[in-house]
Design a protein around this motif. Structure first.
Motif, PDB file in Angstrom:
ATOM      1  N   ARG A 172      35.240  47.691  36.124  1.00  0.00           N
ATOM      2  CA  ARG A 172      36.368  46.896  35.624  1.00  0.00           C
ATOM      3  C   ARG A 172      37.598  47.058  36.520  1.00  0.00           C
ATOM      4  NH1 ARG A 172      35.481  48.280  29.256  1.00  0.00           N
ATOM      5  NH2 ARG A 172      34.331  46.366  28.707  1.00  0.00           N
TER       6      ARG A 172
ATOM      7  N   LEU B  57      37.062  45.066  39.670  1.00  0.00           N
ATOM      8  CA  LEU B  57      37.064  43.612  39.460  1.00  0.00           C
ATOM      9  C   LEU B  57      38.407  43.081  38.962  1.00  0.00           C
ATOM     10  CD1 LEU B  57      33.572  42.922  37.836  1.00  0.00           C
ATOM     11  CD2 LEU B  57      34.254  42.593  40.207  1.00  0.00           C
ATOM     12  N   ALA B  58      39.387  43.946  38.795  1.00  0.00           N
ATOM     13  CA  ALA B  58      40.691  43.500  38.303  1.00  0.00           C
ATOM     14  C   ALA B  58      41.287  42.380  39.163  1.00  0.00           C
ATOM     15  CB  ALA B  58      41.652  44.687  38.211  1.00  0.00           C
TER      16      ALA B  58
ATOM     17  N   GLY C  74      39.695  39.168  38.163  1.00  0.00           N
ATOM     18  CA  GLY C  74      40.223  38.673  36.901  1.00  0.00           C
ATOM     19  C   GLY C  74      41.583  38.015  37.070  1.00  0.00           C
ATOM     20  N   ARG C  75      42.452  38.592  37.904  1.00  0.00           N
ATOM     21  CA  ARG C  75      43.770  37.994  38.134  1.00  0.00           C
ATOM     22  C   ARG C  75      43.665  36.654  38.843  1.00  0.00           C
ATOM     23  NH1 ARG C  75      45.117  43.532  39.094  1.00  0.00           N
ATOM     24  NH2 ARG C  75      44.826  43.296  41.348  1.00  0.00           N
TER      25      ARG C  75
ATOM     26  N   PRO D  56      35.591  36.230  36.320  1.00  0.00           N
ATOM     27  CA  PRO D  56      35.045  36.973  35.183  1.00  0.00           C
ATOM     28  C   PRO D  56      35.330  38.464  35.243  1.00  0.00           C
ATOM     29  CG  PRO D  56      33.309  36.505  36.761  1.00  0.00           C
ATOM     30  CD  PRO D  56      34.538  35.805  37.263  1.00  0.00           C
ATOM     31  N   GLN D  57      35.208  39.104  34.098  1.00  0.00           N
ATOM     32  CA  GLN D  57      35.329  40.542  33.987  1.00  0.00           C
ATOM     33  C   GLN D  57      34.203  41.051  33.085  1.00  0.00           C
ATOM     34  OE1 GLN D  57      38.647  42.775  35.198  1.00  0.00           O
ATOM     35  NE2 GLN D  57      37.376  41.570  36.559  1.00  0.00           N
TER      36      GLN D  57
ATOM     37  N   ASP E 106      31.469  38.320  31.315  1.00  0.00           N
ATOM     38  CA  ASP E 106      31.982  37.213  30.526  1.00  0.00           C
ATOM     39  C   ASP E 106      32.591  36.176  31.468  1.00  0.00           C
ATOM     40  OD1 ASP E 106      33.109  35.505  28.716  1.00  0.00           O
ATOM     41  OD2 ASP E 106      34.050  37.065  27.506  1.00  0.00           O
TER      42      ASP E 106
ATOM     43  N   PRO F 197      37.761  35.659  31.226  1.00  0.00           N
ATOM     44  CA  PRO F 197      37.819  36.677  32.272  1.00  0.00           C
ATOM     45  C   PRO F 197      38.589  37.918  31.902  1.00  0.00           C
ATOM     46  CG  PRO F 197      38.260  34.501  33.191  1.00  0.00           C
ATOM     47  CD  PRO F 197      38.218  34.354  31.697  1.00  0.00           C
ATOM     48  N   SER F 198      39.619  37.807  31.051  1.00  0.00           N
ATOM     49  CA  SER F 198      40.440  38.971  30.763  1.00  0.00           C
ATOM     50  C   SER F 198      39.913  39.798  29.608  1.00  0.00           C
ATOM     51  CB  SER F 198      41.875  38.528  30.438  1.00  0.00           C
ATOM     52  OG  SER F 198      41.890  37.695  29.293  1.00  0.00           O
TER      53      SER F 198
ATOM     54  N   HIS G 176      38.055  42.424  27.520  1.00  0.00           N
ATOM     55  CA  HIS G 176      37.491  43.749  27.713  1.00  0.00           C
ATOM     56  C   HIS G 176      36.843  44.193  26.411  1.00  0.00           C
ATOM     57  CE1 HIS G 176      40.068  45.101  31.434  1.00  0.00           C
ATOM     58  NE2 HIS G 176      39.415  43.972  31.615  1.00  0.00           N
TER      59      HIS G 176
END
Length: 231
Positions: free
Chosen positions: A199, A202-203, A206-207, A211-212, A224, A228-229, A231
């Motif tokens: 996670r 992959l931040a 996501g920004r 997906p995250q 997902d 994307p954000s 958790h």
């Protein structure tokens, strides 16, 4: 990967949009031949799912026009016309496949992925894709648009496992069995540790709108594509 669906039946178009989106594709649905050609010109889709009969023209003409304009991606006809000469005409116009309505959605997706993989070529066959996220296991690099993320070997293995079934939760125990069970000394908690690592890596994805990794309570973890954000 972006898919253009040309279908004048709104119910079928909506079903294809939902289903293909859930499979990780970016989907655009239009209902007319002129819209299909203009959309293809603007966005250059990776593949086209094309109805044979449209209110303002023939899918055959659309297919020929796309090929004449240089579109090289897969074109799959989706048609209620099931005579042999209809199939022959569609394939002769430059289509890669011809699927007769009513159809099984899973078969459509399988054929679409097969044609896309063939287009990618053998040099890219080892890459894993989920939506616009691409993982190259050989370099352990994940790419989303202009964002590149370097991963450790085990982070890349975990991401590849999640990308193989996007939007579907995988149980913690299954992840452990697939990635760590063969190694002595590891406990189930190692899955949570590496999900946390992944996670963090992959931040930036996501920004950028990508997906995250999401936690699905009581069911495990999933990649997902729709939120994307989350958790």
């Amino acid at each position: 990967m972006n898919i253009l669906v040309v279908e004048d039946d709104s119910d079928i178009g909506a079903m294809l949009s939902r289903g293909l989106s859930a499979e990780g594709f970016d989907v655009t649905v239009v209902g007319r031949a002129d819209e299909a050609l203009e959309t293809a010109r603007q966005y250059n889709p990776c593949a086209v799912v094309l109805d044979m009969m449209l209110p303002d023209g023939s899918g055959i003409d659309v297919c020929r026009a796309l090929r004449s304009a240089g579109h090289s991606g897969p074109i799959l006809f989706l048609s209620a016309k099931d005579e042999v000469h209809d199939r022959a005409e569609g394939l002769g116009a430059g289509a890669d496949d011809y699927i007769v309505k009513p159809f099984v959605f899973g078969e459509l997706v399988a054929r679409l992925r097969t044609h896309l993989l063939h287009r990618l070529g053998e040099s890219h066959a080892d890459r894993v894709m989920a939506g616009r996220l691409v993982l190259d296991p050989s370099t352990r690099t994940a790419k989303f648009g202009e964002v590149h993320v370097r991963l450790t070997e085990r982070e890349a293995d975990l991401l590849a496992l999640l990308m193989a079934s996007p939007n579907r939760p995988i149980a913690r125990g299954e992840i452990f069995d697939r990635l760590w069970a063969s190694q002595g000394g590891a406990s189930l908690n190692v899955v949570d540790v590496y999900v946390g690592y992944l996670r963090t890596k992959l931040a930036p994805v996501g920004r950028a709108g990508g997906p995250q990794v999401a936690t699905v309570r009581g069911r495990g973890f999933m990649l997902d594509l729709s939120a994307p954000s989350a958790h």
